[in-house]
Scaffold this motif. Structure first.
Motif, PDB file in Angstrom:
ATOM      1  N   MET A   1       6.580 -19.088  -1.096  1.00  0.00           N
ATOM      2  CA  MET A   1       5.185 -18.615  -1.197  1.00  0.00           C
ATOM      3  C   MET A   1       4.831 -18.392  -2.665  1.00  0.00           C
ATOM      4  SD  MET A   1       3.420 -15.207   0.437  1.00  0.00           S
ATOM      5  CE  MET A   1       4.317 -14.114  -0.663  1.00  0.00           C
ATOM      6  N   SER A   2       3.714 -18.963  -3.098  1.00  0.00           N
ATOM      7  CA  SER A   2       3.283 -18.783  -4.480  1.00  0.00           C
ATOM      8  C   SER A   2       2.330 -17.595  -4.575  1.00  0.00           C
ATOM      9  CB  SER A   2       2.583 -20.055  -4.980  1.00  0.00           C
ATOM     10  OG  SER A   2       1.443 -20.326  -4.183  1.00  0.00           O
ATOM     11  N   GLY A   3       2.076 -17.169  -5.803  1.00  0.00           N
ATOM     12  CA  GLY A   3       1.156 -16.064  -6.010  1.00  0.00           C
ATOM     13  C   GLY A   3       1.865 -14.725  -5.987  1.00  0.00           C
ATOM     14  N   PHE A   4       1.068 -13.652  -6.186  1.00  0.00           N
ATOM     15  CA  PHE A   4       1.608 -12.294  -6.280  1.00  0.00           C
ATOM     16  C   PHE A   4       1.142 -11.447  -5.095  1.00  0.00           C
ATOM     17  CE2 PHE A   4       1.667 -13.621 -10.760  1.00  0.00           C
ATOM     18  CZ  PHE A   4       2.983 -13.312 -11.087  1.00  0.00           C
ATOM     19  N   ASP A   5       1.965 -10.478  -4.749  1.00  0.00           N
ATOM     20  CA  ASP A   5       1.667  -9.537  -3.685  1.00  0.00           C
ATOM     21  C   ASP A   5       0.722  -8.454  -4.212  1.00  0.00           C
ATOM     22  OD1 ASP A   5       2.784  -8.345  -0.909  1.00  0.00           O
ATOM     23  OD2 ASP A   5       2.518  -6.736  -2.366  1.00  0.00           O
ATOM     24  N   LEU A   6      -0.365  -8.202  -3.487  1.00  0.00           N
ATOM     25  CA  LEU A   6      -1.360  -7.237  -3.962  1.00  0.00           C
ATOM     26  C   LEU A   6      -0.772  -5.827  -4.073  1.00  0.00           C
ATOM     27  CD1 LEU A   6      -4.675  -8.183  -2.103  1.00  0.00           C
ATOM     28  CD2 LEU A   6      -4.106  -8.546  -4.496  1.00  0.00           C
ATOM     29  N   ASP A   7       0.057  -5.439  -3.123  1.00  0.00           N
ATOM     30  CA  ASP A   7       0.648  -4.099  -3.179  1.00  0.00           C
ATOM     31  C   ASP A   7       1.537  -3.942  -4.408  1.00  0.00           C
ATOM     32  OD1 ASP A   7      -0.592  -3.210  -0.890  1.00  0.00           O
ATOM     33  OD2 ASP A   7       1.052  -3.792   0.434  1.00  0.00           O
ATOM     34  N   GLN A   8       2.282  -4.989  -4.743  1.00  0.00           N
ATOM     35  CA  GLN A   8       3.133  -4.937  -5.934  1.00  0.00           C
ATOM     36  C   GLN A   8       2.295  -4.878  -7.207  1.00  0.00           C
ATOM     37  OE1 GLN A   8       5.816  -8.265  -5.577  1.00  0.00           O
ATOM     38  NE2 GLN A   8       6.721  -7.489  -3.672  1.00  0.00           N
ATOM     39  N   LEU A   9       1.199  -5.607  -7.231  1.00  0.00           N
ATOM     40  CA  LEU A   9       0.303  -5.544  -8.392  1.00  0.00           C
ATOM     41  C   LEU A   9      -0.311  -4.162  -8.514  1.00  0.00           C
ATOM     42  CD1 LEU A   9      -1.577  -8.982  -8.248  1.00  0.00           C
ATOM     43  CD2 LEU A   9       0.339  -8.340  -9.722  1.00  0.00           C
ATOM     44  N   ARG A  10      -0.692  -3.562  -7.390  1.00  0.00           N
ATOM     45  CA  ARG A  10      -1.277  -2.216  -7.415  1.00  0.00           C
ATOM     46  C   ARG A  10      -0.255  -1.203  -7.931  1.00  0.00           C
ATOM     47  NH1 ARG A  10      -5.909  -1.361  -4.992  1.00  0.00           N
ATOM     48  NH2 ARG A  10      -5.594  -3.051  -3.502  1.00  0.00           N
ATOM     49  N   THR A  11       1.009  -1.400  -7.549  1.00  0.00           N
ATOM     50  CA  THR A  11       2.060  -0.504  -8.017  1.00  0.00           C
ATOM     51  C   THR A  11       2.303  -0.698  -9.510  1.00  0.00           C
ATOM     52  OG1 THR A  11       3.103  -0.521  -5.841  1.00  0.00           O
ATOM     53  CG2 THR A  11       4.457   0.212  -7.680  1.00  0.00           C
ATOM     54  N   LEU A  12       2.258  -1.941  -9.994  1.00  0.00           N
ATOM     55  CA  LEU A  12       2.413  -2.194 -11.432  1.00  0.00           C
ATOM     56  C   LEU A  12       1.340  -1.451 -12.223  1.00  0.00           C
ATOM     57  CD1 LEU A  12       3.656  -3.846 -13.845  1.00  0.00           C
ATOM     58  CD2 LEU A  12       1.855  -5.550 -13.377  1.00  0.00           C
ATOM     59  N   VAL A  13       0.096  -1.523 -11.772  1.00  0.00           N
ATOM     60  CA  VAL A  13      -1.001  -0.831 -12.454  1.00  0.00           C
ATOM     61  C   VAL A  13      -0.742   0.676 -12.450  1.00  0.00           C
ATOM     62  CG1 VAL A  13      -3.462  -0.293 -12.365  1.00  0.00           C
ATOM     63  CG2 VAL A  13      -2.693  -2.631 -11.953  1.00  0.00           C
ATOM     64  N   ALA A  14      -0.310   1.211 -11.314  1.00  0.00           N
ATOM     65  CA  ALA A  14      -0.043   2.655 -11.215  1.00  0.00           C
ATOM     66  C   ALA A  14       1.082   3.071 -12.149  1.00  0.00           C
ATOM     67  CB  ALA A  14       0.313   3.016  -9.772  1.00  0.00           C
ATOM     68  N   VAL A  15       2.149   2.264 -12.227  1.00  0.00           N
ATOM     69  CA  VAL A  15       3.291   2.588 -13.090  1.00  0.00           C
ATOM     70  C   VAL A  15       2.872   2.623 -14.552  1.00  0.00           C
ATOM     71  CG1 VAL A  15       5.484   1.695 -13.979  1.00  0.00           C
ATOM     72  CG2 VAL A  15       5.081   1.789 -11.515  1.00  0.00           C
ATOM     73  N   LEU A  16       2.133   1.613 -15.001  1.00  0.00           N
ATOM     74  CA  LEU A  16       1.762   1.549 -16.417  1.00  0.00           C
ATOM     75  C   LEU A  16       0.672   2.558 -16.758  1.00  0.00           C
ATOM     76  CD1 LEU A  16       1.990  -2.296 -17.014  1.00  0.00           C
ATOM     77  CD2 LEU A  16       3.577  -0.513 -17.749  1.00  0.00           C
ATOM     78  N   ASP A  17      -0.196   2.879 -15.815  1.00  0.00           N
ATOM     79  CA  ASP A  17      -1.188   3.926 -16.063  1.00  0.00           C
ATOM     80  C   ASP A  17      -0.528   5.300 -16.122  1.00  0.00           C
ATOM     81  OD1 ASP A  17      -3.349   2.263 -16.305  1.00  0.00           O
ATOM     82  OD2 ASP A  17      -4.046   2.514 -14.242  1.00  0.00           O
ATOM     83  N   ALA A  18       0.457   5.516 -15.237  1.00  0.00           N
ATOM     84  CA  ALA A  18       1.119   6.829 -15.174  1.00  0.00           C
ATOM     85  C   ALA A  18       2.181   6.991 -16.257  1.00  0.00           C
ATOM     86  CB  ALA A  18       1.754   7.024 -13.797  1.00  0.00           C
ATOM     87  N   GLY A  19       2.773   5.878 -16.714  1.00  0.00           N
ATOM     88  CA  GLY A  19       3.777   5.953 -17.771  1.00  0.00           C
ATOM     89  C   GLY A  19       5.200   6.096 -17.283  1.00  0.00           C
ATOM     90  N   SER A  20       5.401   6.185 -15.957  1.00  0.00           N
ATOM     91  CA  SER A  20       6.758   6.276 -15.417  1.00  0.00           C
ATOM     92  C   SER A  20       6.736   5.918 -13.944  1.00  0.00           C
ATOM     93  CB  SER A  20       7.352   7.673 -15.607  1.00  0.00           C
ATOM     94  OG  SER A  20       6.777   8.590 -14.698  1.00  0.00           O
ATOM     95  N   LEU A  21       7.905   5.528 -13.425  1.00  0.00           N
ATOM     96  CA  LEU A  21       8.023   5.216 -12.001  1.00  0.00           C
ATOM     97  C   LEU A  21       7.830   6.475 -11.161  1.00  0.00           C
ATOM     98  CD1 LEU A  21      11.147   2.847 -12.078  1.00  0.00           C
ATOM     99  CD2 LEU A  21       8.741   2.212 -12.184  1.00  0.00           C
ATOM    100  N   THR A  22       8.380   7.587 -11.658  1.00  0.00           N
ATOM    101  CA  THR A  22       8.280   8.845 -10.916  1.00  0.00           C
ATOM    102  C   THR A  22       6.829   9.292 -10.777  1.00  0.00           C
ATOM    103  OG1 THR A  22      10.454   9.530 -11.720  1.00  0.00           O
ATOM    104  CG2 THR A  22       9.019  11.258 -10.865  1.00  0.00           C
ATOM    105  N   ALA A  23       6.080   9.255 -11.880  1.00  0.00           N
ATOM    106  CA  ALA A  23       4.680   9.702 -11.847  1.00  0.00           C
ATOM    107  C   ALA A  23       3.813   8.757 -11.031  1.00  0.00           C
ATOM    108  CB  ALA A  23       4.143   9.822 -13.270  1.00  0.00           C
ATOM    109  N   ALA A  24       4.205   7.479 -10.957  1.00  0.00           N
ATOM    110  CA  ALA A  24       3.397   6.507 -10.216  1.00  0.00           C
ATOM    111  C   ALA A  24       3.571   6.650  -8.713  1.00  0.00           C
ATOM    112  CB  ALA A  24       3.766   5.089 -10.639  1.00  0.00           C
TER     113      ALA A  24
END
Length: 287
Positions: A1-24
């Motif tokens: 399957m090509s392309g990206f998973d929306l849930d994984q992309l949403r988690t990436l945004v949350a991680v980088l906005d929060a600055g850590s995996l724990t905060a995300a």
């Protein structure tokens, strides 16, 4: 399957906005281990590292920065498609009031996402103390409020209803590299007497028999951060307020501190459909 998973992309945004995996993790309603697993799968699909992990959190690699920009656009388009097909356009004027202790980066992210997803909503944003927000909300002067609640000995000081947006510890803070002399009255930095956190801090210091003197009163959290960094004294602030030139104090004699919660005030009886949908959009934008 090509392309990206929306849930994984949403988690990436949350991680980088929060600055850590724990905060995300609470933003995407997952455990830290699930966030880590999603990021591992996303990096496998991308074929290259997206995050640089360190003791102080995470940051994006160059590839991570590129994917982050795509992720924001993809998620916004997904939301727009959903609204278009479901006929849920959102337009109108919204009076939003946010506690001064809420992290400025989170406020900026919230406003950006709301503007991207609901360009026809005109926002009127005010920064106030939690008590004033709750009072204004009860009087019907604002539509939506975000306030801070202190968790004290299993109880809550403040209005504990509504959606939980974030929980974080309170910390004693001082200037980086400076330790206050505890044999003298503690030079306390605080907001005005109407501030619930100041009232709590003075209560806990008095209960523990810690002598203190209010050496500086700031009108807002930004001014309080400047006073701390300048070495004017010691302040009690939520963890995300720890800024440049400031450090956590762990001096003996300082009382242990609880955590605080940031909550979206619960809907009032008879709330309009527009405000209710705007409330849902804010919760979504913060998770």
């Amino acid at each position: 399957m090509s392309g990206f998973d929306l849930d994984q992309l949403r988690t990436l945004v949350a991680v980088l906005d929060a600055g850590s995996l724990t905060a995300a993790a609470p933003r995407v309603f997952l455990s830290q281990s699930s966030v880590s697993e999603q990021m591992r799968k996303l990096e496998d699909r991308a074929g290259q590292p997206l995050l640089v992990r360190g003791k102080t959190g995470v940051r994006a690699t160059p590839a991570g920065q590129r994917l982050l920009a795509h992720a924001r656009s993809i998620l916004a388009l997904s939301d727009e498609a959903y609204r278009d097909l479901r006929g849920v356009a959102l337009r109108g004027e919204l009076r939003l009031c946010i506690t001064d202790y809420f992290r400025p980066g989170d406020v900026a992210r919230l406003l950006r996402r709301l503007n991207e997803q609901y360009p026809q909503v005109r926002l009127h944003v005010t920064i106030m103390k939690s008590g004033a927000i709750e009072a204004a909300y009860e009087r019907g002067e604002i539509d939506v409020g975000i306030s801070m609640v202190i968790q004290e000995r299993g109880a809550m000081r403040g209005r504990a209803d509504g959606a939980l947006l974030r929980r974080e510890p309170l910390l004693w803070m001082g200037a980086e590299g400076v330790t206050p002399p505890l044999e003298e009255p503690l030079p306390l930095l605080a907001l005005p007497e109407t501030c619930a956190l100041r009232q709590y801090v003075e209560r806990v210091l008095s209960r523990r028999g810690v002598p203190y003197a209010v050496s500086h009163v700031a009108s807002g959290v930004a001014g309080l951060q400047l006073a701390v960094a300048a070495g004017l004294g010691v302040a009690c602030l939520n963890e995300s307020a720890l800024g440049t030139g400031m450090a956590r104090l762990q001096a003996p004699g300082l009382p242990a501190l609880p955590s605080v919660e940031f909550r979206l005030l619960a809907a009032r009886p008879g709330e309009s459909e527009f405000v209710g949908r705007a409330r849902e959009a804010i919760v979504k934008a913060m998770t």
